[in-house]
Each structure stands twice: as structure tokens, then as C-alpha cells.
Design a protein around this motif. Sequence first.
Motif, PDB file in Angstrom:
ATOM      1  N   THR A 192      48.625  28.814  38.816  1.00 19.62           N
ATOM      2  CA  THR A 192      48.659  29.622  37.620  1.00 19.62           C
ATOM      3  C   THR A 192      47.281  30.549  37.606  1.00 19.62           C
ATOM      4  O   THR A 192      46.487  30.260  38.152  1.00 19.62           O
ATOM      5  N   LEU A 193      47.303  31.704  36.548  1.00 18.17           N
ATOM      6  CA  LEU A 193      46.130  32.408  36.546  1.00 18.17           C
ATOM      7  C   LEU A 193      45.947  32.980  35.234  1.00 18.17           C
ATOM      8  O   LEU A 193      46.807  32.889  34.091  1.00 18.17           O
ATOM      9  N   SER A 194      44.636  33.027  34.769  1.00 12.97           N
ATOM     10  CA  SER A 194      44.015  33.627  33.363  1.00 12.97           C
ATOM     11  C   SER A 194      43.001  34.665  33.650  1.00 12.97           C
ATOM     12  O   SER A 194      42.512  34.479  34.894  1.00 12.97           O
ATOM     13  N   VAL A 195      42.924  35.308  32.755  1.00 13.63           N
ATOM     14  CA  VAL A 195      42.093  36.412  32.992  1.00 13.63           C
ATOM     15  C   VAL A 195      41.153  36.292  31.761  1.00 13.63           C
ATOM     16  O   VAL A 195      41.323  36.170  30.672  1.00 13.63           O
ATOM     17  N   ALA A 196      39.591  36.999  32.173  1.00 10.65           N
ATOM     18  CA  ALA A 196      38.868  37.330  30.848  1.00 10.65           C
ATOM     19  C   ALA A 196      38.339  38.867  31.171  1.00 10.65           C
ATOM     20  O   ALA A 196      37.646  39.024  32.117  1.00 10.65           O
ATOM     21  N   LEU A 255      48.888  32.454  32.582  1.00  8.52           N
ATOM     22  CA  LEU A 255      48.912  31.626  31.102  1.00  8.52           C
ATOM     23  C   LEU A 255      48.438  32.704  30.127  1.00  8.52           C
ATOM     24  O   LEU A 255      48.841  32.130  28.941  1.00  8.52           O
ATOM     25  N   GLY A 256      47.585  33.572  30.084  1.00  7.86           N
ATOM     26  CA  GLY A 256      46.882  34.358  29.041  1.00  7.86           C
ATOM     27  C   GLY A 256      45.619  34.853  29.570  1.00  7.86           C
ATOM     28  O   GLY A 256      45.208  34.728  30.840  1.00  7.86           O
ATOM     29  N   GLY A 257      44.976  35.354  28.478  1.00  4.53           N
ATOM     30  CA  GLY A 257      43.690  36.149  28.760  1.00  4.53           C
ATOM     31  C   GLY A 257      43.035  35.965  27.638  1.00  4.53           C
ATOM     32  O   GLY A 257      43.660  35.864  26.343  1.00  4.53           O
ATOM     33  N   ILE A 258      41.735  36.216  27.666  1.00  2.72           N
ATOM     34  CA  ILE A 258      40.869  36.484  26.414  1.00  2.72           C
ATOM     35  C   ILE A 258      40.028  37.804  26.749  1.00  2.72           C
ATOM     36  O   ILE A 258      39.594  37.921  27.809  1.00  2.72           O
ATOM     37  N   ILE A 259      40.301  38.628  25.753  1.00  2.00           N
ATOM     38  CA  ILE A 259      39.654  40.025  25.875  1.00  2.00           C
ATOM     39  C   ILE A 259      38.239  39.667  25.026  1.00  2.00           C
ATOM     40  O   ILE A 259      38.267  39.629  23.761  1.00  2.00           O
ATOM     41  N   GLY A 270      42.721  26.595  31.369  1.00  3.09           N
ATOM     42  CA  GLY A 270      43.368  25.393  32.037  1.00  3.09           C
ATOM     43  C   GLY A 270      44.355  26.101  33.433  1.00  3.09           C
ATOM     44  O   GLY A 270      45.024  25.470  33.968  1.00  3.09           O
ATOM     45  N   SER A 271      43.689  27.293  33.648  1.00  8.22           N
ATOM     46  CA  SER A 271      44.583  27.678  34.793  1.00  8.22           C
ATOM     47  C   SER A 271      44.102  27.159  36.168  1.00  8.22           C
ATOM     48  O   SER A 271      42.888  26.799  36.240  1.00  8.22           O
ATOM     49  N   ASP A 272      44.727  27.375  37.333  1.00  8.97           N
ATOM     50  CA  ASP A 272      44.308  27.178  38.490  1.00  8.97           C
ATOM     51  C   ASP A 272      43.115  28.133  39.249  1.00  8.97           C
ATOM     52  O   ASP A 272      42.309  27.972  39.919  1.00  8.97           O
ATOM     53  N   ILE A 273      43.405  29.315  38.507  1.00 10.22           N
ATOM     54  CA  ILE A 273      42.564  30.536  38.928  1.00 10.22           C
ATOM     55  C   ILE A 273      42.278  31.123  37.747  1.00 10.22           C
ATOM     56  O   ILE A 273      42.997  31.445  37.012  1.00 10.22           O
ATOM     57  N   GLY A 274      40.894  31.845  37.803  1.00 10.16           N
ATOM     58  CA  GLY A 274      40.460  32.415  36.638  1.00 10.16           C
ATOM     59  C   GLY A 274      39.845  34.007  37.059  1.00 10.16           C
ATOM     60  O   GLY A 274      39.075  33.544  38.118  1.00 10.16           O
ATOM     61  N   ILE A 275      40.205  34.832  36.795  1.00  7.63           N
ATOM     62  CA  ILE A 275      39.461  36.145  37.248  1.00  7.63           C
ATOM     63  C   ILE A 275      38.799  37.052  35.886  1.00  7.63           C
ATOM     64  O   ILE A 275      39.331  36.931  34.796  1.00  7.63           O
ATOM     65  N   SER A 276      37.637  37.359  36.171  1.00  3.07           N
ATOM     66  CA  SER A 276      36.934  37.795  35.011  1.00  3.07           C
ATOM     67  C   SER A 276      36.343  39.340  35.347  1.00  3.07           C
ATOM     68  O   SER A 276      36.033  39.684  36.618  1.00  3.07           O
ATOM     69  N   VAL A 277      36.325  40.146  34.482  1.00  2.00           N
ATOM     70  CA  VAL A 277      35.581  41.408  34.627  1.00  2.00           C
ATOM     71  C   VAL A 277      34.856  41.838  33.513  1.00  2.00           C
ATOM     72  O   VAL A 277      34.975  41.815  32.341  1.00  2.00           O
ATOM     73  N   THR A 278      33.537  42.154  33.880  1.00  2.00           N
ATOM     74  CA  THR A 278      32.580  42.607  32.801  1.00  2.00           C
ATOM     75  C   THR A 278      31.769  43.761  33.619  1.00  2.00           C
ATOM     76  O   THR A 278      31.497  43.957  34.497  1.00  2.00           O
ATOM     77  N   GLY A 279      31.652  44.897  32.637  1.00  2.00           N
ATOM     78  CA  GLY A 279      30.908  46.025  33.120  1.00  2.00           C
ATOM     79  C   GLY A 279      30.894  46.894  32.041  1.00  2.00           C
ATOM     80  O   GLY A 279      30.779  46.692  30.626  1.00  2.00           O
TER      81      GLY A 279
END
Lengths: 416, 416
Positions: free
Chosen positions: A273-277, A300-304, A348-357
Amino acid sequence: MKAEIIAVGTELLLGQIVNTNAQFLAQECAALGINVYFQTVVGDNEQRLMDSLKLAASRADVVICTGGLGPTQDDLTKDVLAAYAGCKLILHEPSMKAIEDLFASRGIHMVESNRRQALMLEGSTPLINDAGLAVGNAVTIQGTHFVLLPGPPKEMKPMFTNYAAKWLSALMNEPVPLYSKMLKFAGIGESTLEHQLLDLIQTQTNPTIAPYAKEGEVAIRLTTRAHTEEEGEALMAPTMQEIRGRVGEYLYAVQNVPLEAVIVHRLIETERTLSVAESCTGGLLSDLITGVSGSSQPFLGGIICYTNDVKHGLLGVPKDVLEGEGAPGAVSQETAMLLAEGLLRTLGSDIGISVTGVAGPNPSEGKPVGLVYVGLAQNGKETQVFTLQLSGSRGMIKLRAAKSALYQLWKQLKEN
Amino acid sequence: MKAEIIAVGTELLLGQIVNTNAQFLAQECAALGINVYFQTVVGDNEQRLMDSLKLAASRADVVICTGGLGPTQDDLTKDVLAAYAGCKLILHEPSMKAIEDLFASRGIHMVESNRRQALMLEGSTPLINDAGLAVGNAVTIQGTHFVLLPGPPKEMKPMFTNYAAKWLSALMNEPVPLYSKMLKFAGIGESTLEHQLLDLIQTQTNPTIAPYAKEGEVAIRLTTRAHTEEEGEALMAPTMQEIRGRVGEYLYAVQNVPLEAVIVHRLIETERTLSVAESCTGGLLSDLITGVSGSSQPFLGGIICYTNDVKHGLLGVPKDVLEGEGAPGAVSQETAMLLAEGLLRTLGSDIGISVTGVAGPNPSEGKPVGLVYVGLAQNGKETQVFTLQLSGSRGMIKLRAAKSALYQLWKQLKEN
């Protein structure tokens, strides 16, 4: 056979509608093995339409016209082609009857001009309109094959598929259809890819190799002529092997799919599973992922997390990392790492990917526009952070940052 | 002046992309008072491109070309026009510098072919590319005015609007310049708007009224000729008054800005903050909002709540609302309301907007594709929920749902 597609209609010249008919017919011709060399748009003007027909006949074997078959005085295509051929227009009785029946069934008086829709060139093959009133025409004049189709796509498409395509196929001596495949690349620029393949692109004739750039992605298309998929694959095999040897590490699909679709399917396949920030991409990365049918299974979803409060409150990035003298700040390796790791806890995802810039147009925290960090956290593995220096408008930086995040994720996923 | 639009690119002839550039340029020419008589598409072929340029020059005063300015061997437009003019290609130094800087800033070796993008015809006017690398050109050759633009719409459109349009305007004999304004509408369909204004569109000549449809939005452009803004405004005043009387409630801007920009500015103006909860739109709504420069002031962030766990865990929607026999479910009025209200608690914004629905392609919870609920919560006010029945592909439903959410938010914001 060489073909030209002529779309007739002042509404196209004024930009009121987009010429999707030309795209449809171009694809259909390619599938039939007919080479389209020109597309033309001309208005509802007798002289200019005549000039366009003459020019097309001088440089093409097949001329496919759309539009201008309707009932109004503006609808001139049949009249002009009849004048070009020096023949008469005659009534196609079954079409006339269908028009009369339609008006009768609706209890409406039929205006005389509707008879024009049932006219056809003397000696031509009528093309039945299953979705409207105007009959189409197919006719050979002095060695050039003309196909007249209506303008509305809902009428034009079935008329081409069900009737015109057969008429055209019957004309072809050795109709070996085109067989093509699209190779999609990520993490490599259009010009770099082409540089790597330049000798192939320039010297290769079977299959041909054509580069295609799409926003944030790069593709090439291989095309050959083959009777069967097997034959096509065999003809392409040596070229495919050569391309894989040179730039295989960037090749993510041998079909026309976006990178995010490959990622979603790989996640499903490996049951992760994947989620993103998202900070600077502001929802775009999630939008790309959720554009894929079936993404609701692994995503699963994401947080902006546009503010530091959200980065801290929902994803647990310590305040002293985000703010204060000497702090790394919201746009930093540390924050990218902590955001990605926070996702594993919060969502609670297996993978989390974030982007900040910094998407711009103004710098932030004294950091330049285009500086972006991508964080990638996985349960039981060390978190990785990638630093990007992107250029372009706010929208372009958002897109390039999202595509880069997808590329890093894909690289991870294909390895395990 | 008579114009011809030439789109260069084999991908158009193969039907791989649709020629939206021709539509955009046709609209822009119409607004400038330039009559487009022909549109042509030609492949990346030297001889046929040369033939097309010669033909266009023989029948038009202005020839606008798109495509073929990139770095690859397929990109021939400048070379062929230089051969036609009998002039050299020279380097446009500022563009070359921009290309070199870009590669340097990314730490990538610049492949030599990239220099091609900075070439221009000797004696031509460079057209700056604010969104990409290839410089455009404007040049008059034997009385015909040529404009060369890049193929990617993201580069072509700003280059035309910001540079080419001015170059063309300066050529026109018309002593009185064009004055136009765009009216943008939300919450009303294109055909309904056109129906309401049909008599004006058909009979009005000064100003002219032209409808423009864009995905999920609707616009009309008024155009007149005036020496000053004041004169233009005075000429348009009676028409503006008539339009406001008929469809004023849907008019959100009298300039070409997206609805989300009006919303962001209104939030800043009234010092209110916003957050979003997205289920079926999957990040698109946030992406639209964060596309606006300055959105980081009122926009706190969002939660993409693709699973029930996220809806419950982060936004406090009770489990028995989301699941179980007789529960309203994730796609329901109740959930839309509770998600919007949850935002006010979790993210602490003044306004919370939620979207939950079925984007497709398959039904969910036994609810049909296209059923969408939008929730709108504000501190101290009763939460509102709007029910939508949308049609189209997964991507279209996401877009229409996001645009509808923006429309409801805008209606609220303009009232208070």
C-alpha cells in the motif's frame, strides 16, 4: 496509398470546435496501412473548397472529406465534388425514404432543403448513415478515390468504420497493415534519449523509430508492416533488443500507459500500500495516482501539508526541524524524510512518498524556486531522499516534481 | 489580413494527438481580426513542409506554424523556412544562455543538439519561450508574415499571447486597435449559456460576442475596436448590462482567470482559511487550488481520504456511518457533511470543503458511477451538502466534481 484528410467547416476555421475528426481518420488510415501526408481544414466556401479538392487530388491517392453534407446552403461538399467530376447529383432513394419517415414519425413538416441530404454523385457508392440523415459517398474520379463523410463525429465514425473502411480496403493491392508499439520512458530527457538512439532513428527503416515527447514523459514508437502480431514482433525483436541494451533502465512500459498506471499495477501485484505527503505539489501527485482505475486498492490516501502546522500536527515533523534559527526548514532533506516516515505511522501504508519544495513564483525560507526534495520511506528499509533542481512556471515545477517522485517510486518498485 | 495555420508533426498525421493548437490559434486570430482561410497539417518531412510553406505564402498574408522547433533531427521548421527565405540560421544568445543555464543548474551534460533550439532566422524577431527551451521566430519574407511557434501547447500559448500577437497586431493597417474582454462563467453549461444569449451572439456586431468552451468552464469573449480602454468600455457597456441581466449570477470574472484564482483572492481578501477533504477527486481539487500563486496564504492543506480508515481516523467520521448494514456509506450526504466538519477540527480552517463520490469505472457501495456529494462547512454556520449526478470518464467525473465543488464554494464566498 497516400491520403489527405479534408475537414470542411467555417466553425473549425473560427476555432469554435476542435478537429477531432482528423485524429480519428488519421488513426483509422494508419490501421488500414494508408499513409496520411496532409490534413487540411477549409471553410464553407465554394471556390476554396474546389481548390482544396484539386490540390488534394494532385498529391494523394485517397481524399477523405468530412463535413458539408447537411441540408443548409452552407453544405457544399457534394455540389463541389460533382462540379469537379463533371457529373450530376442524383437522389439516393433509401436515404430519401429514411428522411421522410423520420419527419413523418415525429409529425413535423419536412422542409424541402432536407432533400439535399439524400443526394449522391451519379455513379458513386452511397455510404449509409446509421446515426443521422445525410448519406455519404465514395467515388473514384480520374484515378483519385474520394470519400465524403458527414461532419458530426457521431455520424462520421460509424459510417467510416462500417462502410468507408471496407470500400477503401477493397482498393488496396496488398493491404499489409501497420503494426506499431509505443515504448515509454521515465527519468531521461527527450534529447538525451534521442542522442542515445540517434543512429538507429536515422538509419532504421524496418521498423521505423519515431520519438514522441509528452509533458514530463518521453516515448518512442516503433512501426512496421505485418500481417500478424507474431510477424510484427519478430520484425521488431532485434531493434527492441538494441534499445533495451542502450536505455533499458529508463523503459517502464511497452505500451502507451502513464508511469502512474505501471506503479499502481506493481503495487497491486506485490500487495503493498502507498500513501503520499504533498507540500509543493499540492495534490497533483495524488491526482495522477488516483487517475488510474483500480488505484483505490493500493492507495490509502494522502496529506496535503501546505502549512508547518499540518506537517507537525498530522505527520509528526518536530517544530524545531521546521522553524527557528538554524532549523533545516520545511524545504529540506530532513523534512522530506520525516514526512515520508510520518506517513507510515499516520496512514499505516507500506510505502510513503513525500514532496516538499518551492513551486514559486517566489522563493521560500530563502530557498530558490525549483528546489524540491522527494522522500521515500518503506517499512523495514532506510528512508531515501532525492534532491531536485527544477525549472519552469509554478505549474511546470509542480508537474516535474510529481513526475520525478513517480520515477523514484517506480525505480524502487521494479527492484523489489 | 488572411491567415493560414500550419501544424507540423507526424504525430498529428498518425492521429496520436489532436490538433488543439489549431483551435487556439484560430480563436486568437479571430479575436485579432485576422481571417483564417486554411489550416494544414504536414509531417516532419522536408519537401512536404517546403511545399506547404510555399502554398500558404501564395494564398495567405500571415502563416502561423506550430511544431518542429525542438532539438531533434525531426524538428525542421526553422531549417526549411530559412531555405525558403534563402537566409542563414543564427544563434539567439539569450535563449542559448537559458538552455545552458538550465542544464548546468540540473548538473546534466548538455547534448549538442539542444543548441538547435536557440537558432533563429537571420533578421527575424525572436519570440521568447517562457515555458520551454525552443525560441520562436517572427519574420516577413517577400511580403508574407511568418510566425514560428513550438508544438507543446504549454509553450505555444504563452508565446503567442505574450509576443506573437503583438508582432501581428503591429502589422495590421487597422487604425483602431482591438479591445476585448473575457467573461468567465461557472455553474452553467455551454449550450444553456449560448441559448440564453443566442440572439445577441447572432445579431451583435459591435462588440462581437463569441462563445468559448473549456473543460468544466464556459466563457464568452466580447471584442470591439477602441483607441482607449475607456472607449472600449463605453462601447461594451450596453452589451455587458444585457448579459449581466440574463446570466449575471453565473459570471465569476471579467478576465481570463480560473475560478480557483477568484476563490483564493476572495479568501485572502476576507481573511479566511480553507482546507479540503477529497475522496473521489483524489487530490485534483487541491491541485487546482494550489495552482494559484499565493494560495499558501489561505489554503492550509487537505486530506485525501481514499479509504474509510482515513475518513474515520483523521476526520472522525463514525465507523457506523461508513460501513455496515443500513449505514449511509462513504458515498453519502452524511459522510460529505461529516468530512467537511471534520476538517474544521483536524486542520483548524475557517471553511472546509469535502468531495465524496463514485468516479468509476465501476459502481461502489451499490451506488452509480457519477454520484458525487460535496460538503461545505463553515465555522458558525450550518453545513451544506450538494448532490451531483455527473457523466463521463473517470477523469471527467473527477474534473467535473472538483469544478462543482469550486462553484459551490465561490457562491458562498461572494455572498459573504
